[in-house]
Design a protein around this motif. Structure first.
Motif, PDB file in Angstrom:
ATOM      1  N   TRP A  19     -10.236 -38.806  39.744  1.00  0.00           N
ATOM      2  CA  TRP A  19      -8.792 -39.021  39.688  1.00  0.00           C
ATOM      3  C   TRP A  19      -8.361 -40.004  40.776  1.00  0.00           C
ATOM      4  N   ILE A  63       3.521 -38.697  37.526  1.00  0.00           N
ATOM      5  CA  ILE A  63       3.211 -37.277  37.702  1.00  0.00           C
ATOM      6  C   ILE A  63       3.607 -36.455  36.488  1.00  0.00           C
ATOM      7  N   ILE A 116      -2.131 -40.925  38.186  1.00  0.00           N
ATOM      8  CA  ILE A 116      -1.441 -39.801  38.789  1.00  0.00           C
ATOM      9  C   ILE A 116      -0.127 -40.198  39.457  1.00  0.00           C
ATOM     10  N   THR A 157       0.924 -36.934  33.897  1.00  0.00           N
ATOM     11  CA  THR A 157      -0.306 -36.298  34.365  1.00  0.00           C
ATOM     12  C   THR A 157      -0.233 -34.793  34.175  1.00  0.00           C
ATOM     13  N   TYR A 169       0.018 -35.199  43.663  1.00  0.00           N
ATOM     14  CA  TYR A 169      -0.980 -34.697  42.721  1.00  0.00           C
ATOM     15  C   TYR A 169      -1.630 -33.422  43.255  1.00  0.00           C
TER      16      TYR A 169
END
Length: 787
Positions: free
Chosen positions: A595, A565, A562, A568, A621
């Motif tokens: 996660w 970003i 993560i 993700t 996240y």
């Protein structure tokens, strides 16, 4: 040849669309940042070509351009994964925009996740920073504009993708590339009153995760004795700092060890494989036994000692003493017989001791057998450490998942949920990731822990080496009425009322055709026992959705990168599209049941999970989850406690502290509203600072989360005029380094548990349009009461 990371493209997600209008070009003539051969006038000099699969044709094309004299053309009639990349160094204190034009002809990326787009990556392709949208087929020249902030070292890699992370055919042109500095202070961020979607942000987005993993469960359990059943401690299969990782203390011979024979007896143990046997021969008397160090004892806090003893030829009592560095703190004695008997005593230490010792001894000659020794504080929460329960309750996790590799991977342990039921004295000990697990905290106790912290349990059932009946029995044990076979077993174990667990995941990190083919039978069998339950799959795939979608409520990717970003977010887009294509119009949601920034990096590098930087990445996240709350309703951060730095709570035998990520998670779970709001800006909302705006369900509280993970303060113009011309003072919560060292790797520890902490203040704007200064390396939460 350098391997570019397999990142995915992003998409239009309401206010975070990464292709901007010409309004980004300021009339103040922004400074230009250069890179080599941006217009391809020197061919492809300065660009590195990376290819997998068929060799694409990469050439300069003077005939087809946008405005410049030349473009670069990448073309292949055979399946190819090709990209051009260039490394450069920028000022990390500045913001930049890369613009360019892209055109395609008969481009077929097949199943590739990136096609005909521009990405800005970290140096050497170690994760994407920002990515444009994908293109396919035949398209005319399209402008791409990506705003971004460089990483702290300023090093980036600009990448032009033909097709990436999969192979495709066709032709792509890139033309008129330009990189320039932008001033984000010229582009207000307008917080609107408009919801991003009709769905609410689910409190299950702030979920946590526990598993049988080395010292994770033991560190939560209040038991003070290690290896009470004498099975033997074993090294962990993974490591952070090696020998320093293990908290467990072994038993060792004590007293007149020269006179005794110490063996592990496989004959007739109380539980497990062995009991401790101590045999003293000869006619002269001696005192001998076993001891264990490292006991943390509180003054005047009683503990319940229990043990099983049997003997042969011993005339006197068995003595058990708790000792400090200089004196005896508490003691008791028992007279054992020739058959196993359970003994118990209440021991209250006279003073505090952080590294005490327990001694079990007898006067020989004769033979003593010992098994299942336990020393539990009287004050616990169902056997769990009170300080851990309180810390988790304050975290407000919403939902806690039990699962993990040891549950569903024969290489890491032969876990059977039935072995964790019933009388703890007779449960089968087992190892997980090398660590010996105590028999006290079984699956029922874990469910009870969830309920004690006001969290819903999410239980993962085993698929490997198990059939559908085993999963159905597990559902019936926890949810069945008392007149069902498994319900009667539960009642006989002391729990007549069903637990009524709603959320069940089928398999941990399972994928492939075998899993897809078996999944429907698991779904049908579990639903037959309790039709009201919600079922979660393991990893999402077309096969999972097509074969079992009629029963599933969630599909569950794990996201362990993560910190990247953009990639993700793109993975969530891919799962969204997968559901839309294969779910037959059923409303299937996503549960990211594990996660973190990494699942590995064992060794000293894993220490990054303790850091302020990690807390800020996790906060970005959480903002992403807010912006996708119509899709993701469950998210379980991995892991809850210890776990080689990933635990947001850290304990030893007598202390506890919270990592920076704990405080970040607590801020989101405590203050986020239920409605995700649209933010209007010509800059992406996941720039620096990365923003999320939420509104309470009753519309009275506006909360803004802002993550500034750069090394300098960031001033941003905010527009809250949608909520009136003036605003009351805002409550401000700021997570940062209280020492202001300017280092992203700072953390907390037992000696400085509050170095990275939340400070509270108030701030009043003169109007609803104002500039706000976000401190470096911080998570800022601003809350207003609004009309």
């Amino acid at each position: 040849m350098m391997h570019l990371p397999r990142t995915f493209s992003t998409r239009l997600l309401l206010s975070i669309f990464l292709i901007f209008t010409p309004a980004l070009h300021s009339s103040d003539t922004p400074a230009k940042a250069t890179f080599r051969n941006a217009l391809f006038e020197e061919g492809i000099t300065g660009w590195q070509v990376t290819t997998y699969g068929a060799q694409a044709e990469v050439t300069v094309d003077p005939a087809i351009t946008h405005e410049g004299k030349k473009s670069v053309r990448i073309s292949s009639t055979m399946e190819s994964d090709t990209a051009l990349g260039q490394e450069m160094t920028l000022d990390p204190a500045k913001m930049y925009q890369i613009t360019g034009w892209v055109r395609t002809n008969n481009l077929d990326p097949h199943a590739a996740s990136v096609s005909a787009t521009i990405q800005v990556q970290k140096s050497e392709g170690k994760g994407s920073i920002v990515s444009g949208v994908n293109r396919r087929g035949t398209t005319e020249w399209t402008r791409v504009a990506l705003a971004f902030g460089p990483p702290p070292d300023g090093k980036i890699r600009l990448v032009l993708f033909f097709v990436g992370f999969g192979k495709g055919t066709g032709t792509v042109w890139f033309s008129d590339l330009k990189l320039e500095e932008i001033d984000p202070r010229k582009f207000p961020l307008k917080i609107t009153h408009q919801p991003l979607f009709k769905e609410s942000i689910d409190p299950f987005q702030y979920g946590q995760f526990v598993e049988y993993l080395c010292d994770l469960i033991p560190s939560m359990w209040a038991e003070k004795i290690h290896d009470g059943s004498f099975e033997g401690l074993t090294p962990y299969k993974v490591r952070f700092l090696g020998a320093k990782d293990s908290l467990e203390q072994p038993w060792y011979p004590s007293g007149a060890t020269n006179r005794a024979n110490f063996t592990l007896d496989k004959t007739n143990p109380v539980s497990g494989l062995v009991s401790q046997k101590i045999a003293v021969t000869g006619s002269s008397p001696c005192t001998v036994g076993v001891s264990q160090d490292g006991l943390a004892l509180d003054a005047n806090e009683p503990c319940l000692l229990t043990c099983y003893l049997r003997q042969m030829g011993i005339s006197g009592p068995v003595h058990i003493r708790l000792k400090g560095t200089s004196e005896e703190l508490a003691a008791c004695e028992f007279t054992a017989g020739q058959k196993w008997q359970k003994f118990s005593a209440r021991l209250t230490p006279r003073q505090k001791e952080t590294s005490g010792r327990i001694e079990i001894s007898f006067r020989g000659p004769g033979t003593l057998w010992i098994d299942n020794v336990s020393l539990m504080p009287v004050k616990t929460v169902g056997g769990w450490r009170s300080d851990v329960v309180e810390a988790v309750k304050e975290l407000r996790p919403g939902i806690i998942r039990f699962g993990g590799s040891a549950l569903d991977d024969a290489n890491l342990g032969e876990f059977d949920w039935r072995d964790t039921l019933g009388n703890p004295d007779h449960r089968k000990p087992f190892r997980a990731w090398g660590g010996l697990q105590p028999t006290g905290p079984g699956l029922e106790e874990i469910v009870q822990f969830c309920r004690s912290v006001n969290a819903e349990p999410l239980i993962c059932v085993r698929v490997t080496k198990k059939g559908v009946q085993d999963a159905a029995d597990q559902v019936e044990y926890f949810n069945g009425d008392g007149n069902t076979p498994m319900g009667r077993l539960r009642a006989s174990n002391g729990h007549p009322e069903p637990y009524r667990i709603m959320y069940w995941q089928i398999g941990n990190e399972r994928s492939g055709s075998d899993y897809e083919n078996r999944l429907p039978e698991f779904c049908k069998a579990m639903k037959a026992v309790d039709p009201s339950i919600c079922l979660l799959s393991s990893y999402p795939s077309a096969g999972v959705l097509e074969k079992a979608g009629k029963w599933l409520d969630f599909v569950c990717p794990h996201q362990y990168s993560i910190g990247d970003i953009a990639s993700t977010e793109a993975e969530l887009l891919r799962v969204r599209e997968l559901i839309q294509k294969h779910a037959r119009k059923r409303s299937i949601k996503v549960g990211v049941t594990e996660w973190n920034t990494t699942a590995g990096d064992f060794g000293p590098r894993r220490g990054m999970l303790w850091t302020l930087e990690n807390a800020l990445l996790c906060s970005r996240y959480q903002n992403l989850l807010h912006r996708n709350a119509d899709l993701v309703t469950i998210a379980n951060r991995s892991n809850l406690i210890n776990s080689f730095c990933s635990g947001i709570i850290q304990t030893d035998s007598y202390r506890i502290y919270k990592t920076p990520t704990y405080y970040a998670q607590k801020l989101y779970a405590t203050y986020a509203g239920e409605i995700a709001l649209k933010i209007e800006s010509n800059l992406p909302v996941n720039l620096v600072p990365d923003l999320s705006a939420t509104l309470s369900k009753d519309g009275t509280t506006l909360t803004l989360f802002a993550v500034n993970n750069s090394l300098q303060e960031e001033i941003r113009p905010l527009d809250l005029s949608a909520f009136g011309d003036s605003l009351p003072p805002a409550d401000v919560f700021t997570l940062s380094d209280t020492r202001k060292a300017g280092e992203p790797d700072v953390t907390n520890d037992f000696d400085s548990p509050n170095r990275v902490a939340v400070t509270e203040s108030h701030w009043k704007a003169t109007s609803s349009r104002f500039d706000y200064t976000f401190p470096p390396l911080s998570l800022t939460v601003l809350r207003w009461k609004v009309k």
